[in-house]
Design a protein around this motif. Structure first.
Motif, PDB file in Angstrom:
ATOM      1  N   LEU A 256       0.867  -4.339   2.271  1.00  0.00           N
ATOM      2  CA  LEU A 256       2.185  -3.391   2.263  1.00  0.00           C
ATOM      3  C   LEU A 256       3.439  -4.344   2.322  1.00  0.00           C
ATOM      4  CD1 LEU A 256       3.588  -0.546   2.797  1.00  0.00           C
ATOM      5  CD2 LEU A 256       3.754  -1.271   5.315  1.00  0.00           C
ATOM      6  N   LYS A 259       3.596  -6.089  -1.118  1.00  0.00           N
ATOM      7  CA  LYS A 259       3.691  -5.189  -2.196  1.00  0.00           C
ATOM      8  C   LYS A 259       2.653  -4.868  -3.089  1.00  0.00           C
ATOM      9  CE  LYS A 259       8.586  -5.154  -1.759  1.00  0.00           C
ATOM     10  NZ  LYS A 259       8.650  -5.230  -0.330  1.00  0.00           N
ATOM     11  N   ASN A 262       2.508   0.272  -2.195  1.00  0.00           N
ATOM     12  CA  ASN A 262       3.816   0.505  -1.877  1.00  0.00           C
ATOM     13  C   ASN A 262       4.176   1.227  -0.551  1.00  0.00           C
ATOM     14  OD1 ASN A 262       4.741  -0.100  -4.700  1.00  0.00           O
ATOM     15  ND2 ASN A 262       4.207   1.890  -5.511  1.00  0.00           N
ATOM     16  N   ASP A 263       3.245   2.026  -0.118  1.00  0.00           N
ATOM     17  CA  ASP A 263       3.296   2.688   1.166  1.00  0.00           C
ATOM     18  C   ASP A 263       1.947   2.759   1.829  1.00  0.00           C
ATOM     19  OD1 ASP A 263       5.494   5.169   1.985  1.00  0.00           O
ATOM     20  OD2 ASP A 263       3.408   5.367   2.683  1.00  0.00           O
ATOM     21  N   LEU A 264       1.983   2.654   3.119  1.00  0.00           N
ATOM     22  CA  LEU A 264       0.696   2.684   3.652  1.00  0.00           C
ATOM     23  C   LEU A 264      -0.507   4.147   3.522  1.00  0.00           C
ATOM     24  CD1 LEU A 264       0.275   1.062   7.294  1.00  0.00           C
ATOM     25  CD2 LEU A 264      -0.657   0.143   5.147  1.00  0.00           C
ATOM     26  N   HIS A 267      -2.471   3.593   0.557  1.00  0.00           N
ATOM     27  CA  HIS A 267      -3.698   2.615   0.700  1.00  0.00           C
ATOM     28  C   HIS A 267      -5.072   3.197   0.157  1.00  0.00           C
ATOM     29  CE1 HIS A 267      -5.927  -1.047   1.577  1.00  0.00           C
ATOM     30  NE2 HIS A 267      -4.721  -1.816   1.743  1.00  0.00           N
TER      31      HIS A 267
END
Ligand code: HPA
Ligand code: ZN
Length: 343
Positions: A256, A259, A262-264, A267
């Motif tokens: 995270l 980069k 972008n967002d957990l 993932h």
């Protein structure tokens, strides 16, 4: 948000941390304390402004700060203090075993003797074994932005210490800037390390492509891949990782902060797990990425809505993927299967 009951249960769940750079555990407070002790001046006026600089755009932007921070490490006591702070912290998170990477070249290039590095780390690790019941191994890692010759020189300088630290130093790793430094650059030095009987791991598929993961397996003959999340781009590689049960040491908060994701919630950890890969959760460089081992578990569980079965699998994977002897693995695996998790 993870409930406090779940956090307590996660803390009590035995687990291993397998992807941890000890230089990445230097908190800004300790950087300032060591700089003062060693009469060094830092390019930041205070702790808060150093912490404020921890805003990264990619792996290299982090590595620049990470190598700069490591310059405060001068004496055996400095390496001991850094390691002990981490060991106490991860023990509180419920880790029962850790496999720690360290980068001698970061220190020897500044004139620090490699014996100083080994001695400070080992004193802390051995003390944690006896006082905290926390077992550990060391993974000496080569910096991939440096040359093959440099890696060979690092190995040669460390080998005379092997017997003295045989209880700890059992593995070799490969880290630093991945793109442009493919596994093939280190094929010969890894071959030598294998002949010498070391266990082998390498970073691959963090920023680099799935090809680097395949080459780390084929050319470096590693047993475990650090990160490896880009493996998903190659279905044949995914099948191979699954059938060989090759562990991936995934570091969600690192991904995270650098980069890589972008967002957990984006993932791919859950997808990798669902596809039967031996995925583990780790912190990488916790002082820089905003969370230690337990934070990585809780934030990932929240973001991906992981089930109890998946959580238990992650903990069991961390033990199975470790270099612990079979009887110790069995001990922790049975504890994991008996550990309660709230419904
Ligand atoms: N990747 C590569 N090298 C590193 C890392 C990482 O996440 N952390 C410390 N050195
Ligand atoms: Zn790493």
């Amino acid at each position: 948000m993870t409930s406090s009951t779940l956090t307590a249960a996660l803390r009590a769940l035995p687990k291993a941390e397998l992807h941890l750079h000890i230089e990445g555990t230097l908190e800004p407070e300790l950087i300032f304390a060591l700089a003062q002790r060693n009469q060094q001046t830092l390019p930041y006026p205070d702790i808060a402004s150093l912490r404020a600089a921890y805003s990264f755009t990619n792996l290299q932007s982090f590595l620049d700060l990470y190598y700069a921070g490591a310059q405060v490490l001068q004496t055996e006591q400095d390496f001991y203090d850094m390691s002990m702070a981490y060991l106490q912290r991860v023990h509180q998170d419920g880790a029962v075993h850790v496999e720690i990477m360290f980068d001698p070249q970061t220190h020897t290039s500044r004139g620090i003797d490699i014996e100083v590095v080994f001695a400070g780390l080992a004193r802390a690790l051995r003390q944690a074994r006896t006082e905290l019941g926390l077992s550990s191994y060391l993974i000496m890692s080569f910096l991939r932005h440096l040359s093959e010759a440099d890696a060979f020189a690092c190995l040669e300088s460390a080998l005379p210490l092997r017997e003295q630290y045989a209880d700890l130093w059992i593995a070799i790793g490969l880290d630093s800037a991945e793109l442009g430094n493919p596994p093939e650059k280190f094929q010969r030095v890894f071959e030598r390390c294998k002949e010498l009987g070391f266990r082998l791991v390498a970073h691959a598929g963090e920023e680099g492509p799935a090809d680097y993961v395949r080459d780390a397996l084929d050319l470096l003959q590693v047993e475990r891949i650090d990160h490896g999340i880009r493996s998903e781009e190659d279905p044949a590689l995914m099948m191979r990782l699954r059938s060989q049960a090759t562990p991936l040491t995934v570091c969600p908060l690192s991904n995270l902060r650098l980069k890589v994701v972008n967002d957990l919630t984006q993932h791919n950890l859950k997808r990798l797990l669902d596809q039967g890969l031996c995925v583990t959760i780790n912190s990488d460089d916790p002082a820089y990425f905003g969370g230690y081992l337990l934070d990585n578990y809780t934030q990932t569980i929240d973001a991906l809505d992981l089930t109890d079965v998946e959580i238990r699998q992650l903990a069991a994977n961390s033990i199975n993927a470790s270099f612990l002897p079979p009887e110790q693995k069995q001990h922790w695996l049975s504890k994991i299967s008996q550990s309660p998790l709230p419904a």
